[in-house]
Design an enzyme around this catalytic site. Structure first.
Site, PDB file in Angstrom:
ATOM      1  N   PHE A 129      45.341  38.764  45.056  1.00 42.05           N
ATOM      2  CA  PHE A 129      44.042  38.682  44.389  1.00 42.05           C
ATOM      3  C   PHE A 129      42.967  39.196  45.355  1.00 42.05           C
ATOM      4  CE2 PHE A 129      40.259  36.664  42.699  1.00 42.05           C
ATOM      5  CZ  PHE A 129      40.457  36.726  41.331  1.00 42.05           C
ATOM      6  N   ASP A 201      47.663  30.348  48.517  1.00 38.08           N
ATOM      7  CA  ASP A 201      46.676  30.289  47.448  1.00 38.08           C
ATOM      8  C   ASP A 201      47.415  29.865  46.177  1.00 38.08           C
ATOM      9  OD1 ASP A 201      44.859  30.775  45.399  1.00 38.08           O
ATOM     10  OD2 ASP A 201      43.966  32.508  46.420  1.00 38.08           O
ATOM     11  N   TYR A 226      39.764  25.648  37.607  1.00 37.94           N
ATOM     12  CA  TYR A 226      39.313  26.079  36.270  1.00 37.94           C
ATOM     13  C   TYR A 226      40.367  26.871  35.493  1.00 37.94           C
ATOM     14  CZ  TYR A 226      38.025  30.205  39.083  1.00 37.94           C
ATOM     15  OH  TYR A 226      38.039  31.259  39.951  1.00 37.94           O
ATOM     16  N   LYS A 227      41.525  27.119  36.098  1.00 39.21           N
ATOM     17  CA  LYS A 227      42.584  27.845  35.384  1.00 39.21           C
ATOM     18  C   LYS A 227      43.513  26.829  34.718  1.00 39.21           C
ATOM     19  CE  LYS A 227      41.945  31.844  38.330  1.00 39.21           C
ATOM     20  NZ  LYS A 227      42.304  32.515  39.583  1.00 39.21           N
ATOM     21  N   ARG A 375      47.595  40.647  30.085  1.00 40.01           N
ATOM     22  CA  ARG A 375      48.086  39.381  30.641  1.00 40.01           C
ATOM     23  C   ARG A 375      48.081  38.305  29.561  1.00 40.01           C
ATOM     24  NH1 ARG A 375      45.295  36.950  35.949  1.00 40.01           N
ATOM     25  NH2 ARG A 375      43.618  36.805  34.446  1.00 40.01           N
TER      26      ARG A 375
HETATM   27  C1  LIG Z   1      41.299  32.982  40.396  1.00 48.01           C
HETATM   28  C2  LIG Z   1      41.682  33.200  41.796  1.00 48.01           C
HETATM   29  C3  LIG Z   1      40.748  33.040  42.816  1.00 48.01           C
HETATM   30  C4  LIG Z   1      39.319  32.733  42.482  1.00 48.01           C
HETATM   31  O1  LIG Z   1      38.506  32.495  43.566  1.00 48.01           O
HETATM   32  P1  LIG Z   1      37.036  31.932  43.305  1.00 48.01           P
HETATM   33  O2  LIG Z   1      36.451  31.831  44.638  1.00 48.01           O
HETATM   34  O3  LIG Z   1      37.198  30.615  42.602  1.00 48.01           O
HETATM   35  O4  LIG Z   1      36.330  32.898  42.401  1.00 48.01           O
HETATM   36  C5  LIG Z   1      41.178  33.191  44.124  1.00 48.01           C
HETATM   37  N1  LIG Z   1      42.465  33.512  44.405  1.00 48.01           N
HETATM   38  C6  LIG Z   1      43.386  33.682  43.432  1.00 48.01           C
HETATM   39  C7  LIG Z   1      44.789  34.020  43.775  1.00 48.01           C
HETATM   40  C8  LIG Z   1      43.012  33.553  42.106  1.00 48.01           C
HETATM   41  O5  LIG Z   1      43.899  33.745  41.138  1.00 48.01           O
END
Ligand SMILES: *Cc1c(COP(=O)(O)O)cnc(C)c1O
Length: 416
Positions: A129, A201, A226-227, A375
């Site tokens: 990501f 992560d 939030y996911k 997705r």
């Molecule tokens: C969604 C996601 C993030 C989001 O980071 P934010 O700081 O909350 O915007 C980070 N890493 C991964 C792997 C994600 O899927």
């Protein structure tokens, strides 16, 4: 499951089905984007009314003590810990995943500066990501100590990337685009064997697949709520630090909330004894409080059942897409093998963006990721087998009819 009736039967016998009642799902929608923004828990409306009306409105400043606001990041952290195989006192819910990545990376590099100061490489994946890669780049630029980022890709396998110069390995447990899942224990062991620390992560993993940071012997973990955890848009993230590291160093965002006694108002920083040193400043209480509504639903679910259903939904979705949409230029991106798969399925189509917009217009909500990837999040807490059946029928219709070719479906929005 050969027919829609079979799917309905499977939904009837689904042990997780009752949990769907705890969510507020708009009628007529098939929501396959819980890996990007989870659904609203029913309890959140009453909870937000109480936080705003009673705790803030009536309690005012007293609520820091009387409503437990001060303890909230750690109390929710203890709940979240149970979903990732961590112990009490090891997790705080706070800040964003990006910020927590910064803290974890800074702490890990500090540990290595003492243990193995010659190590100057941070390994991640090209496909990780982007925020993870951006935070690594920002850290390297800030430190100005000759650190470099090394990215695993088709030309550089992980095994080769991990040599004696590596300080930290930072990976996503489940890849946000492909849905590929790492074996956290095996990869962590490989990193440790080479003398590197492992930061994981968990953004696309916690609440969706079984996670055991303790069993995997990981060093740090971060993730968002939030996911799959249904905490609400932009709800605070979390950070876990292995107990063996929690007392050694502190992270450089050493704000007063991470101080051992913040209300001493002392001049000198003194880090809190445990995980609280990973807090920075005053917490967003309204948003933080709502995280609990989603966490409580995930904690009520049997994670083994969640995983079983997630894989069954994925198998069904992949098979139906291949059967019903044969002849269209679709390529499966996600691994078929259960051990390598998270909880979403990604499919490539040359006009993926437009196809997804046409699906959304027909009430099947997934999302689009560059390049060309559709997705589909499979969230066992509120998605059923018949939903998957119906979604594939809509996809088939969008592709067979060429409906995606309408010009409005190619117009790009700010958020895909
Ligand atoms: C969604 C996601 C993030 C989001 O980071 P934010 O700081 O909350 O915007 C980070 N890493 C991964 C792997 C994600 O899927």
């Amino acid at each position: 499951m050969r027919t829609r009736e079979d799917c309905l039967q499977a939904d009837l016998h689904d042990p997780l089905a009752p949990l769907k009642q705890q969510f507020e799902l708009p009628a007529g929608l098939i929501y396959m984007d819980g890996n990007s923004l989870g659904v609203l828990p029913r309890a959140a409306a009453a909870r937000s009314a109480a936080v705003i009306g009673q705790e803030w409105g009536a309690g005012l400043i007293r609520s820091w003590n009387t409503a437990g606001w001060f303890e909230l990041p750690a109390r929710l952290g203890d709940k979240l810990a149970r979903l990732i195989g961590a112990g009490p006192g090891e997790v705080v819910v706070t800040d964003t995943t990006s910020l927590n990545l910064f803290k974890a990376l800074a702490a890990a590099l500090r540990i290595q500066q003492h243990a193995a100061p010659q190590r100057r490489v941070i390994v991640s994946e090209r496909d990780n990501f982007p925020t993870d890669l951006y935070m690594i780049q920002g850290m390297i630029d800030l430190l100005q100590q000759g650190y470099e980022m090394r990215l695993v890709d088709e030309t550089l396998p992980l095994e080769q990337a991990l040599d004696d110069s590596v300080a930290v390995l930072l990976l996503s447990h489940v890849n946000y685009r492909t849905g590929h899942m790492h074996d956290m224990a095996a990869v962590t062991a490989r990193a440790h064997a080479r003398g590197a620390l492992a930061i994981w992560d968990l953004a696309h993993a916690a609440g969706a697949v079984p996670v055991d940071v303790t069993g995997a012997d990981a060093d740090f973990a971060v993730g968002c709520t939030y996911k799959y955890l249904n905490g609400g848009p932009g709800s605070p993230a979390y950070i876990w630090v292995a107990p063996r590291h929690s007392q050694d160093f502190w992270q450089p965002l050493s704000g007063w909330w991470g101080h051992q006694r913040p209300f001493d108002m002392a001049v000198a920083y003194e880090p809190a004894g445990g995980i609280r040193r990973y807090l920075c400043g005053t917490q967003p209480i309204v948003s933080l409080a709502l995280v609990e509504c989603g966490l409580d639903i995930s904690l009520a679910a049997d994670m083994a059942e969640v995983r079983k259903k997630s894989l069954a939904l994925g198998d069904l979705f992949i098979r139906l897409v291949e059967e019903r949409c044969a002849g269209h230029p679709l390529t499966l991106v996600t691994p078929r093998e259960h051990a390598l798969r998270g909880s979403h399925v990604s499919i490539r189509h040359p006009q993926g963006y437009a196809v997804m917009q046409a699906l959304i217009a027909r009430g099947v909500i997934g999302d689009y990721r560059e390049p060309e990837v559709l997705r589909f999040g499979l969230t066992p807490l509120y998605l059923g087998y018949a939903d998957v059946w119906d979604a594939v029928e809509v996809l088939k219709d969008v592709l067979d009819s060429g409906a995606w070719q309408q010009p409005e479906y190619s117009r790009r929005t700010a958020v895909t």
